[in-house]
Scaffold this motif. Structure first.
Motif, PDB file in Angstrom:
ATOM      1  N   GLN A  22       6.941  -2.361  -5.947  1.00 20.78           N
ATOM      2  CA  GLN A  22       6.807  -1.143  -5.239  1.00 20.78           C
ATOM      3  C   GLN A  22       5.104  -0.365  -6.171  1.00 20.78           C
ATOM      4  O   GLN A  22       5.548  -0.770  -7.651  1.00 20.78           O
ATOM      5  CB  GLN A  22       7.617   0.295  -5.311  1.00 20.78           C
ATOM      6  CG  GLN A  22       9.401  -0.857  -4.489  1.00 20.78           C
ATOM      7  CD  GLN A  22       9.955   0.520  -4.653  1.00 20.78           C
ATOM      8  OE1 GLN A  22      10.954   0.587  -5.567  1.00 20.78           O
ATOM      9  NE2 GLN A  22      10.087   1.208  -3.408  1.00 20.78           N
ATOM     10  N   ALA A  23       4.703   0.394  -5.743  1.00 22.43           N
ATOM     11  CA  ALA A  23       3.878   1.063  -6.544  1.00 22.43           C
ATOM     12  C   ALA A  23       4.303   2.502  -5.937  1.00 22.43           C
ATOM     13  O   ALA A  23       4.332   2.814  -5.282  1.00 22.43           O
ATOM     14  CB  ALA A  23       1.961   1.005  -6.032  1.00 22.43           C
ATOM     15  N   TYR A  24       3.886   3.093  -7.583  1.00 23.22           N
ATOM     16  CA  TYR A  24       4.002   4.708  -7.362  1.00 23.22           C
ATOM     17  C   TYR A  24       3.083   5.478  -7.901  1.00 23.22           C
ATOM     18  O   TYR A  24       1.845   5.290  -9.026  1.00 23.22           O
ATOM     19  CB  TYR A  24       5.438   5.106  -8.358  1.00 23.22           C
ATOM     20  CG  TYR A  24       6.585   4.130  -7.507  1.00 23.22           C
ATOM     21  CD1 TYR A  24       7.348   5.257  -6.908  1.00 23.22           C
ATOM     22  CD2 TYR A  24       7.510   3.245  -7.765  1.00 23.22           C
ATOM     23  CE1 TYR A  24       8.045   5.031  -5.764  1.00 23.22           C
ATOM     24  CE2 TYR A  24       8.337   2.886  -7.438  1.00 23.22           C
ATOM     25  CZ  TYR A  24       8.873   3.820  -5.585  1.00 23.22           C
ATOM     26  OH  TYR A  24       9.846   3.173  -5.483  1.00 23.22           O
ATOM     27  N   LEU A  57       2.150  -6.307  -2.259  1.00 28.69           N
ATOM     28  CA  LEU A  57       1.599  -5.380  -2.311  1.00 28.69           C
ATOM     29  C   LEU A  57       0.464  -4.951  -3.468  1.00 28.69           C
ATOM     30  O   LEU A  57      -0.288  -3.645  -3.508  1.00 28.69           O
ATOM     31  CB  LEU A  57       2.815  -4.788  -3.661  1.00 28.69           C
ATOM     32  CG  LEU A  57       2.682  -3.248  -4.184  1.00 28.69           C
ATOM     33  CD1 LEU A  57       3.479  -2.386  -3.058  1.00 28.69           C
ATOM     34  CD2 LEU A  57       3.719  -3.554  -5.350  1.00 28.69           C
ATOM     35  N   ARG A  60      -1.949  -3.788  -0.782  1.00 28.81           N
ATOM     36  CA  ARG A  60      -1.587  -2.274  -0.213  1.00 28.81           C
ATOM     37  C   ARG A  60      -2.233  -1.134  -1.009  1.00 28.81           C
ATOM     38  O   ARG A  60      -2.431  -0.594  -0.778  1.00 28.81           O
ATOM     39  CB  ARG A  60      -0.056  -2.630   0.747  1.00 28.81           C
ATOM     40  CG  ARG A  60       0.287  -0.739   0.241  1.00 28.81           C
ATOM     41  CD  ARG A  60       0.419  -0.918   2.329  1.00 28.81           C
ATOM     42  NE  ARG A  60       0.557  -0.328   2.043  1.00 28.81           N
ATOM     43  CZ  ARG A  60       0.815   1.633   2.197  1.00 28.81           C
ATOM     44  NH1 ARG A  60      -0.592   1.598   2.181  1.00 28.81           N
ATOM     45  NH2 ARG A  60       0.604   2.173   3.088  1.00 28.81           N
ATOM     46  N   SER A  61      -1.567  -1.492  -2.358  1.00 29.31           N
ATOM     47  CA  SER A  61      -2.230  -0.683  -3.785  1.00 29.31           C
ATOM     48  C   SER A  61      -3.223  -0.280  -3.957  1.00 29.31           C
ATOM     49  O   SER A  61      -4.437   0.041  -4.872  1.00 29.31           O
ATOM     50  CB  SER A  61      -1.244  -0.488  -4.600  1.00 29.31           C
ATOM     51  OG  SER A  61      -1.310  -2.057  -5.421  1.00 29.31           O
ATOM     52  N   ALA A  64      -3.952  -1.005  -7.619  1.00 30.17           N
ATOM     53  CA  ALA A  64      -2.710   0.137  -8.187  1.00 30.17           C
ATOM     54  C   ALA A  64      -4.119   1.090  -8.301  1.00 30.17           C
ATOM     55  O   ALA A  64      -4.081   1.850  -9.606  1.00 30.17           O
ATOM     56  CB  ALA A  64      -2.390  -0.513  -9.504  1.00 30.17           C
ATOM     57  N   GLN A  69      -0.240   4.968  -5.714  1.00 34.59           N
ATOM     58  CA  GLN A  69       0.320   4.085  -6.120  1.00 34.59           C
ATOM     59  C   GLN A  69      -0.033   3.508  -7.502  1.00 34.59           C
ATOM     60  O   GLN A  69      -1.078   2.141  -7.784  1.00 34.59           O
ATOM     61  CB  GLN A  69      -0.389   3.163  -4.814  1.00 34.59           C
ATOM     62  CG  GLN A  69       0.103   3.536  -3.705  1.00 34.59           C
ATOM     63  CD  GLN A  69       0.002   2.622  -2.437  1.00 34.59           C
ATOM     64  OE1 GLN A  69       0.587   1.730  -2.264  1.00 34.59           O
ATOM     65  NE2 GLN A  69       0.065   2.890  -1.481  1.00 34.59           N
ATOM     66  N   VAL A  72       2.076   0.022 -10.566  1.00 35.97           N
ATOM     67  CA  VAL A  72       3.247  -1.293 -10.468  1.00 35.97           C
ATOM     68  C   VAL A  72       4.061  -0.847 -10.803  1.00 35.97           C
ATOM     69  O   VAL A  72       4.352  -1.651 -12.110  1.00 35.97           O
ATOM     70  CB  VAL A  72       2.103  -2.377  -9.625  1.00 35.97           C
ATOM     71  CG1 VAL A  72       3.422  -3.719  -9.862  1.00 35.97           C
ATOM     72  CG2 VAL A  72       1.565  -1.790  -8.698  1.00 35.97           C
TER      73      VAL A  72
END
Length: 189
Positions: A22-24, A57, A60-61, A64, A69, A72
């Motif tokens: 997941q990326a935050y 991911l 998508r990110s 990072a 995002q 990671v």
């Protein structure tokens, strides 16, 4: 039914756990890493999407670099939890009324190469809904690891034309075994 060979889960896993990514934004990642689990400002009121494909991911990110995002995380969760989520999953292509009642959503997207090109097989994304999110965060997740430095290093190597070196920094992924019932449930019609 489409051939399952295009729709197989590839992941880093062992006998008891599987790694999803997941990326935050930094605030969520930092709080989770300090606590060793997801805590506020992580939202327990909205769906969270987990992905066993590292390169998907990264696409998508944007390695990072996408706003929100920038961090990671490798989220190690129990295989029992992963398979429970899959057994409850409803494809995002289902009828709207079925999808609105689903605790878990699933979607297949083209897998990505190191440089982001779409490949001819698919990666799974699993959306854990708000009615199951606490179970995910409190019971299924067994560890969090910040992969952001590794992501930045690999991205720099890719941009510098050193894909072979970047590939060595990628987490190992292999076909994840699922039983025939689950395989049939996961394969798009």
């Amino acid at each position: 039914m489409r051939p399952m060979t295009q729709y197989r889960i590839r992941a880093d896993y062992d006998a008891r756990t599987i790694v999803v990514y997941q990326a935050y934004p930094p605030a969520i990642a930092d709080a989770a890493l300090r606590a060793g689990r997801f805590v506020a400002p992580f939202s327990f009121q909205r769906m969270t999407w987990i992905k066993p494909s590292f390169l998907w991911l990264m696409h998508r990110s944007n390695w990072a670099r996408k706003p929100g995002q920038e961090r990671v995380l490798a989220v190690r969760m129990t295989r029992q939890g992963w398979e429970q989520a899959l057994s409850r999953a409803v494809p995002t292509t289902a009828a709207p009324e079925e999808l609105s009642r689903a605790a878990v959503h699933l979607q297949w997207d083209p897998e990505r190469s190191l440089r982001g090109a779409a490949l001819n097989h698919y990666s799974i994304q699993v959306g854990i809904g708000r009615h199951l999110i606490r179970t995910f965060a409190e019971d299924w997740v067994v560890g969090l690891t910040d992969l952001t430095p590794q992501v930045h290093k690999a991205a720099a190597l890719v941009r510098g034309g050193r894909a072979d070196q970047a590939r060595r920094l990628l987490p190992p992924e292999r076909l994840y075994p699922v039983g025939p019932d689950l395989e049939e449930r996961l394969t798009p019609a």
